[in-house]
Scaffold this motif. Sequence first.
Motif, PDB file in Angstrom:
ATOM      1  N   TRP A  22     -42.845  15.422 -22.416  1.00 25.10           N
ATOM      2  CA  TRP A  22     -43.704  14.689 -21.935  1.00 25.10           C
ATOM      3  C   TRP A  22     -43.854  13.202 -21.343  1.00 25.10           C
ATOM      4  O   TRP A  22     -44.191  12.516 -21.128  1.00 25.10           O
TER       5      TRP A  22
ATOM      6  N   TRP B  85     -45.472   3.972 -25.368  1.00 23.05           N
ATOM      7  CA  TRP B  85     -46.312   4.090 -25.978  1.00 23.05           C
ATOM      8  C   TRP B  85     -47.371   2.737 -26.476  1.00 23.05           C
ATOM      9  O   TRP B  85     -48.252   3.195 -27.109  1.00 23.05           O
TER      10      TRP B  85
ATOM     11  N   VAL C 296     -54.430   8.958 -26.727  1.00 15.05           N
ATOM     12  CA  VAL C 296     -55.030   9.214 -27.649  1.00 15.05           C
ATOM     13  C   VAL C 296     -55.981   9.498 -27.675  1.00 15.05           C
ATOM     14  O   VAL C 296     -56.920  10.453 -28.050  1.00 15.05           O
TER      15      VAL C 296
ATOM     16  N   ILE D 100     -59.523  11.463 -27.262  1.00 19.49           N
ATOM     17  CA  ILE D 100     -60.799  12.322 -28.225  1.00 19.49           C
ATOM     18  C   ILE D 100     -61.650  10.600 -28.756  1.00 19.49           C
ATOM     19  O   ILE D 100     -62.416  11.698 -28.671  1.00 19.49           O
TER      20      ILE D 100
ATOM     21  N   HIS E  42     -44.741   5.181 -33.735  1.00 22.42           N
ATOM     22  CA  HIS E  42     -43.876   6.730 -32.956  1.00 22.42           C
ATOM     23  C   HIS E  42     -43.111   6.203 -33.035  1.00 22.42           C
ATOM     24  O   HIS E  42     -41.907   7.493 -32.117  1.00 22.42           O
TER      25      HIS E  42
ATOM     26  N   THR F 168     -51.418   1.190 -39.153  1.00 18.98           N
ATOM     27  CA  THR F 168     -52.462   2.218 -38.982  1.00 18.98           C
ATOM     28  C   THR F 168     -52.817   3.017 -39.717  1.00 18.98           C
ATOM     29  O   THR F 168     -53.493   3.661 -39.196  1.00 18.98           O
TER      30      THR F 168
ATOM     31  N   GLY G 202     -52.538  13.054 -40.410  1.00 18.36           N
ATOM     32  CA  GLY G 202     -52.035  11.578 -39.948  1.00 18.36           C
ATOM     33  C   GLY G 202     -51.137  10.958 -41.092  1.00 18.36           C
ATOM     34  O   GLY G 202     -50.947   9.974 -40.681  1.00 18.36           O
TER      35      GLY G 202
ATOM     36  N   LEU H  13     -47.992  10.740 -41.558  1.00 17.25           N
ATOM     37  CA  LEU H  13     -47.101  10.564 -40.764  1.00 17.25           C
ATOM     38  C   LEU H  13     -46.802   9.427 -40.411  1.00 17.25           C
ATOM     39  O   LEU H  13     -45.634   8.470 -40.195  1.00 17.25           O
TER      40      LEU H  13
ATOM     41  N   ASP I 181     -42.275   9.529 -42.570  1.00 14.94           N
ATOM     42  CA  ASP I 181     -42.299  10.238 -41.611  1.00 14.94           C
ATOM     43  C   ASP I 181     -40.892  10.701 -41.351  1.00 14.94           C
ATOM     44  O   ASP I 181     -40.269  11.154 -40.604  1.00 14.94           O
TER      45      ASP I 181
ATOM     46  N   HIS J 284     -40.666  13.214 -38.471  1.00 18.64           N
ATOM     47  CA  HIS J 284     -41.050  12.877 -37.711  1.00 18.64           C
ATOM     48  C   HIS J 284     -39.989  13.685 -36.384  1.00 18.64           C
ATOM     49  O   HIS J 284     -38.786  14.539 -37.505  1.00 18.64           O
TER      50      HIS J 284
ATOM     51  N   VAL K 178     -45.341  17.088 -37.090  1.00 17.35           N
ATOM     52  CA  VAL K 178     -45.594  16.203 -36.354  1.00 17.35           C
ATOM     53  C   VAL K 178     -46.369  17.499 -34.680  1.00 17.35           C
ATOM     54  O   VAL K 178     -48.016  16.898 -34.661  1.00 17.35           O
TER      55      VAL K 178
ATOM     56  N   HIS L 239     -49.868  18.052 -36.046  1.00 14.86           N
ATOM     57  CA  HIS L 239     -50.605  17.340 -36.608  1.00 14.86           C
ATOM     58  C   HIS L 239     -51.475  16.588 -35.362  1.00 14.86           C
ATOM     59  O   HIS L 239     -52.555  17.163 -35.231  1.00 14.86           O
ATOM     60  N   PHE L 240     -50.867  16.764 -34.326  1.00  9.90           N
ATOM     61  CA  PHE L 240     -51.284  16.957 -32.693  1.00  9.90           C
ATOM     62  C   PHE L 240     -52.099  17.428 -31.978  1.00  9.90           C
ATOM     63  O   PHE L 240     -53.206  17.541 -31.631  1.00  9.90           O
TER      64      PHE L 240
ATOM     65  N   VAL M 172     -55.543  17.277 -34.008  1.00  7.87           N
ATOM     66  CA  VAL M 172     -56.386  16.333 -34.286  1.00  7.87           C
ATOM     67  C   VAL M 172     -57.054  15.995 -32.847  1.00  7.87           C
ATOM     68  O   VAL M 172     -57.092  15.177 -32.612  1.00  7.87           O
ATOM     69  N   MET M 173     -55.424  15.963 -31.612  1.00  3.86           N
ATOM     70  CA  MET M 173     -56.231  15.778 -30.979  1.00  3.86           C
ATOM     71  C   MET M 173     -56.538  16.954 -29.458  1.00  3.86           C
ATOM     72  O   MET M 173     -56.850  17.227 -28.984  1.00  3.86           O
TER      73      MET M 173
ATOM     74  N   ARG N  61     -39.411  19.872 -33.439  1.00  3.29           N
ATOM     75  CA  ARG N  61     -39.770  20.669 -32.627  1.00  3.29           C
ATOM     76  C   ARG N  61     -38.494  20.661 -31.372  1.00  3.29           C
ATOM     77  O   ARG N  61     -37.723  20.130 -31.425  1.00  3.29           O
TER      78      ARG N  61
HETATM   79  C1  HEM Z   1     -55.480   8.526 -39.169  1.00  4.57           C
HETATM   80  C2  HEM Z   1     -54.984   8.955 -37.487  1.00  4.57           C
HETATM   81  C3  HEM Z   1     -54.227   9.423 -37.214  1.00  4.57           C
HETATM   82  C4  HEM Z   1     -52.840   8.277 -38.017  1.00  4.57           C
HETATM   83  C5  HEM Z   1     -51.907   7.870 -38.750  1.00  4.57           C
HETATM   84  C6  HEM Z   1     -51.705   8.892 -36.815  1.00  4.57           C
HETATM   85  C7  HEM Z   1     -50.061   9.203 -37.427  1.00  4.57           C
HETATM   86  C8  HEM Z   1     -48.958   9.376 -36.230  1.00  4.57           C
HETATM   87  C9  HEM Z   1     -47.864   9.137 -36.421  1.00  4.57           C
HETATM   88  C10 HEM Z   1     -47.258   7.811 -37.285  1.00  4.57           C
HETATM   89  C11 HEM Z   1     -46.999   9.354 -35.906  1.00  4.57           C
HETATM   90  C12 HEM Z   1     -45.843  10.149 -35.119  1.00  4.57           C
HETATM   91  C13 HEM Z   1     -45.340  10.968 -35.816  1.00  4.57           C
HETATM   92  C14 HEM Z   1     -43.737  11.019 -35.437  1.00  4.57           C
HETATM   93  O1  HEM Z   1     -43.308  10.977 -33.811  1.00  4.57           O
HETATM   94  O2  HEM Z   1     -42.732  10.799 -36.379  1.00  4.57           O
HETATM   95  C15 HEM Z   1     -48.102  10.704 -34.919  1.00  4.57           C
HETATM   96  C16 HEM Z   1     -47.852  11.864 -33.716  1.00  4.57           C
HETATM   97  C17 HEM Z   1     -48.595  11.776 -32.741  1.00  4.57           C
HETATM   98  N1  HEM Z   1     -49.839  11.673 -32.437  1.00  4.57           N
HETATM   99 FE1  HEM Z   1     -51.500  10.933 -34.587  1.00  4.57          FE
HETATM  100  N2  HEM Z   1     -51.841   9.324 -36.208  1.00  4.57           N
HETATM  101  C18 HEM Z   1     -53.261   9.502 -36.208  1.00  4.57           C
HETATM  102  C19 HEM Z   1     -54.398  10.378 -35.844  1.00  4.57           C
HETATM  103  C20 HEM Z   1     -54.610  10.661 -34.133  1.00  4.57           C
HETATM  104  C21 HEM Z   1     -55.626  10.927 -33.384  1.00  4.57           C
HETATM  105  C22 HEM Z   1     -57.651  11.102 -33.605  1.00  4.57           C
HETATM  106  C23 HEM Z   1     -54.066  11.622 -31.984  1.00  4.57           C
HETATM  107  C24 HEM Z   1     -54.916  11.741 -30.758  1.00  4.57           C
HETATM  108  C25 HEM Z   1     -55.869  12.014 -30.600  1.00  4.57           C
HETATM  109  C26 HEM Z   1     -53.269  11.714 -32.206  1.00  4.57           C
HETATM  110  C27 HEM Z   1     -52.039  11.866 -31.848  1.00  4.57           C
HETATM  111  C28 HEM Z   1     -51.113  12.180 -31.557  1.00  4.57           C
HETATM  112  C29 HEM Z   1     -50.006  12.755 -30.866  1.00  4.57           C
HETATM  113  C30 HEM Z   1     -50.438  13.317 -29.679  1.00  4.57           C
HETATM  114  C31 HEM Z   1     -48.319  12.717 -31.813  1.00  4.57           C
HETATM  115  C32 HEM Z   1     -47.357  13.103 -31.127  1.00  4.57           C
HETATM  116  C33 HEM Z   1     -46.649  12.338 -30.102  1.00  4.57           C
HETATM  117  C34 HEM Z   1     -45.752  12.991 -29.491  1.00  4.57           C
HETATM  118  O3  HEM Z   1     -44.631  12.520 -30.532  1.00  4.57           O
HETATM  119  O4  HEM Z   1     -45.550  13.620 -28.444  1.00  4.57           O
HETATM  120  N3  HEM Z   1     -52.905  11.789 -33.233  1.00  4.57           N
HETATM  121  N4  HEM Z   1     -49.814  10.273 -35.072  1.00  4.57           N
END
Ligand code: HEM
Lengths: 612, 359, 288
Positions: free
Chosen positions: A179, A302, A309, A313, A356, A374, A420, A423, A429, A433, A438, A441-442, A445-446, A503
């Motif tokens: 995506w 990004w 994201v 949310i 990211h 972050t 998160g 990550l 990460d 990663h 991941v 995680h998403f 959370v999302m 993944r």
């Molecule tokens: C404490 C809060 C958060 C932190 C520190 C955090 C941190 C991260 C990090 C570092 C990544 C990258 C991981 C990687 O690809 O290696 C990631 C991926 C992602 N996060 Fe979070 N995140 C947090 C909250 C959220 C929230 C609230 C959402 C959505 C509402 C979210 C949605 C996503 C999505 C969609 C990805 C993956 C994207 C992809 O590679 O396809 N995250 N997050």
Amino acid sequence: MAEVLEYNEDVLIKEQGYDDHFHDHHHGDKFRSGFISHYIFSMDHKIIAKQFLITGMIWAIIGAAMSIVFRMQLGFPEDSMTWIKPLLGKWIVVENGIGTLAPEFYYALVTMHGTILVFFVLTAGLSGTFSNLLIPLQLGARDMASPFMNMLSYWFFFMAGIVMFYSLFISTGPFAGGWTAYPPLSALPQASQGSGAGMTLWLVSLTLFVVSVLLGGINYITTVLNLRTKGMSLWRMPLTIWAFFVTAILGLLSFPVLVSGFLMLMCDRGLGTSFFLSEIFVNGEALPNVGGSPILYQHLFWFLGHPEVYIIILPAMGLVSEVLSVHARKPIFGYKAMVYSILAIGFLSFIVWAHHMFMSGVNPMISNFFVVFTLIIAVPSAVKVFNWITTLYGGNIRLNTPMLFAIGFVSMFISGGLTGIFLGNSAIDIQMHDTYFVVAHFHIVMGVAAFFGMFAGIYHWFPKMYGRFMNETLGKIHFWFTIVGAYAIFWPMHYIGMAGVPRRYYSFDSFDAFNDFALMNKFITIAAIIVFAVQILFVINFFYSIWYGKKMKTKNPWGATTLEWTTDIKPGHGNWEGNLPTVHRWAYDYGKDGHDFIPQYVPAQEGEKDVH
Amino acid sequence: MTFLVVKGLVVWNEVMADVGIDEEVIEIEATGYQFAWDIRYPGPDNRLGEKDYTLIQLGINPLGQNWEDPQNHDDFIADQIYLPVGRKVRVRITAKDVLHNFYLPHFRVKMDAVPGLPSYFVFTPTVTTEDFRARLRDNANWQGLSDPEDPESLQKWEAFDYELACAELCGKGHYSMRKIVKIVSEDEYNAWLEQQNSYYMSQIRNTDNDPLKGQFLESDIKVNEKKFFEEFDNAMSSADTDDIVLPLRNINFETGSANLTNNSQYELNNLVTALTKYKDVSIELNGHTDNVGDSGVNQQLSESRASTVLNYLIDRGVSSSRLSSRGYGDRMPLETNDTEEGRMKNKRIEFKIFKKQTI
Amino acid sequence: MATDTALDHDIEVQSGDAWDGGKKPFKASYGKLMMWYFLLSDAFTFSGFLIAYGALRISSPTWPVPDFVFQTFPGGITGWPLIFVTVMSFLLIVSSVTMVRAVQEGARENRKGVVFWMILTIIGGLGFLGCQAWEWTNLIGHEHMSVTTNPFGTHVESGVYLEDANGDAYAAGATKETFEAGESYLIHKHNGDWVQREYQVTSGTDEGTRMNQEFGPKAFGALFFFITGFHGFHVFSGVVFLIIIMLNAASGVYVERKNGYEMVEKIGLYWHFVDLVWVFVFLVFYLL
Ligand code: HEM
Ligand SMILES: [Cu+2]
Ligand SMILES: [Cu+2]
């Protein structure tokens, strides 16, 4: 002293209301409508909200069904999928009588699933629905600032959907590069079938979609700033509105940057420019492109992607705040802190995008800043979680379906927020990663959290939309299966991810390191199928209730303070028959001075303290 | 929390730090493409040669190495990643077509491979494959046949290998970019290095794909020079007072003529150097041919070839009084003239050192 | 106890703050606000482009010198660095001034004035577009720059040419052209073939080596056409809307409107924005 505050709503609004001369002048023109313009090309924000919702639901079913298909492949790689061949045709490859999903199509499905869920369902279906429904109603406005643009916003979304849908059926298949559509894969038809016509349609579709978001966003912001009814100061707006407002600002500022990336990508694809391409040898041929940078695209993507994201949310957070407060019969704890957290999250979400890209080959020095920013986001997020829990604490809780989903949201958000933090630490990460960690995680959370917010919103405002209630029993079944199922799906994924399983793998067979989780993968797939089935139950409940649900008898069934519950049970275009209500207090006077709740339009009482 | 952040950042910067300039590391290169990895080792010179993507030819020059860069001549492409335990390794990570990601799950190594923009990762393997297998021997998850179909196959723990994977979606074969990684002792590593053949030397050298075809490489020149002086010095220092005839190797003429080819200069320059060193030596240059064609013509050719060499030496400042030349035609073959090989050996220039005069 | 009548209106003090609701913050109508928000988001689109420009330019070893690239003037004149683009920019800025006048006349409800000044604005806009069309034609048609080829290279060392501009060896006794490090050159086409002139380096570590002119960074052409094209598209749309609004104004549509000549104000905002963006485009492409 549980004295009930008595007042006469109609009289209050009529006498104290704010006369905007709705019926006197030509303003009324835009609210007159025939059948087609009522249900199809409607400019009524309430109808448009329903259009967004139902279109979003259709897309959700399509997107989720796709995930079931590819989960089948992952969970049961040995079992034949020939049964689905009539639908997927050549994408099911039959060998020795066993049909498997073609790898190209596996990747196409994953890509479409992501795109559809992120953009069509959780952006348009969530923020599109509830911003449209609630911004005018809760602010005491007749409609959006520009009902016409609002209608266009829906129809651009609709066209985006048509184009994307069409791309599913072309012979080279839809886009299959993830995506995030990183070039060079997305730029080179030689590198992947889906990067040909499929990618062109993908780009066209998403560009239309961005137009839709911008038209909507401009409208939301303007409405919030300019069309609030008398007395509705910013600090009296319900948190829903704050969330939609900041969401719209995020969209307005981040989507254009994505478009600039898309336009450059289109040029690279069509005109031979080298914005994102350099020194590529593909398919036996060295391309002439030099000097571009694939990483530049990632930055542009990004810069949208992370705010995106939060675009997803934040509305869910707003809805949940409102639902929690109403059904706990308590004022939301720390209203101002909540608003400041939303603003802080909104601001910070623009300066964390490179988390990211820790592993994308950018200078590791740069990552240091992004790690810090972050992890700072965790602070306002934690504030919000704390406030939700405190709001619940000691509340007079009604455990109905919307409330359950709101609480479920908080649970999901906590779980996902914690991962998160892992990550966000770039050092961790390195290992996590692009693994299932991941993904877990998403999704938690999302994906799941935002869906929970959306469900809370739907169950809560369904009476406002259709004048009937949804079935509670089905609703509770829906909730319990979904929350248990969601954890069953995504909890094991954390382990798989920590073990390093990447993944976007069609099969784990060839690697000893990743091949040990067949059982877990089966388990996840089964859980996913069950959760999917339960969502169908929700859809049935939804449509059944539109026509046969329990009728709403009073205007304000939940005993909420906000203005949307002061309109007729089925309000016409223009929302209020006569004057607009004037607002005298904030939206969270629950349990104040011994009153169960005091609606926003009730003026301050003699001797009343702390009128916000 | 703050502690976690700070600690995390410290670790991050340690892990991601590039190697110092003088630090001793093994540098290898991984190139991702649809859908496999190529691993290149720098060879004995410890330097990876230049690459240019426009030079890539499938099956011939898979990485686009520039053969004119001598650092490429000893580079080899390995079918596994082979590394000694405990040594710092810097992996240069590149990609040919689309993004890939160099992922070693057991080593916590992960970095995107970006076309046109090399990245790197530095790590130190700490446990050899053998030791790791031994650790797994008692682990319940690693018992049983590695291939359930085959009763003869190894136990799972015996078959364990470290692996390299791709962790950035790169197309339909993304899930299949596996390579085996072997961590071994220093000795095994050196033994393995011994067995590897330079890609250039084994596949490219003097084929039509070699831009240096027919030219000497610097390494050849050095070898020849060494050999020449060994022979010459030996001849001079030996107690034997007879005249000594030495061959002038690597002297070539254009076919049927007395014009020297470009390659001949190296040996001739060696001779000039030798004559400068041994100031009192006089030599006679002798030309020989094979027996193909008219022997009168051969005689003439041998004479004029010998004198061409003589003139070359004079041009380089050797006094003409120390030089003479003579042609022998086809009269003194070294080997049979019946084979091509033999004829090649018979066409030659030699020089005779007049030792008696010198002493 | 309390019913509506018992409630005291005056307890609720309306502070009169613009943010209180029922009022327009900024005293701006929602239409104008929307234009502002649109422009804000459009500004981000342009920022995306300009950041891409910066990133690609920084990662290129050389970049063509604007004074050299933009030195032609209609009528076959060359050697006038940046004169033509100054004319262009001047037209656009003047048209912004006339737009201001049109808005003023709108506020005075002076229909004739509005139409007059808008026509001048349209002329300015068309003039700008015309200039841009000429500049593009010249670059594409005469100098053979395209989105994929950039014949504007830059020397990194000083040197002397060994061939004349047609790629032939210099005639005996002819003075050979020399150049300094940092000077840009244009690779011409002669009889349909590129002429990459040979030269000898006279400075730096490569002193003495012979080389041929190389093409400049591809990104230059692509970015130039892309960004000025995108801006030109904005100007073009602006002119179209100006014309429509001018016709509306002329036919008296706005006389009856409650908000009078607000459309003129809105397009005015847009027009100033386009002008402002040009200042940035001008800055990065022509001055830096
Ligand atoms: C404490 C809060 C958060 C932190 C520190 C955090 C941190 C991260 C990090 C570092 C990544 C990258 C991981 C990687 O690809 O290696 C990631 C991926 C992602 N996060 Fe979070 N995140 C947090 C909250 C959220 C929230 C609230 C959402 C959505 C509402 C979210 C949605 C996503 C999505 C969609 C990805 C993956 C994207 C992809 O590679 O396809 N995250 N997050
Ligand atoms: Cu993010
Ligand atoms: Cu891959």
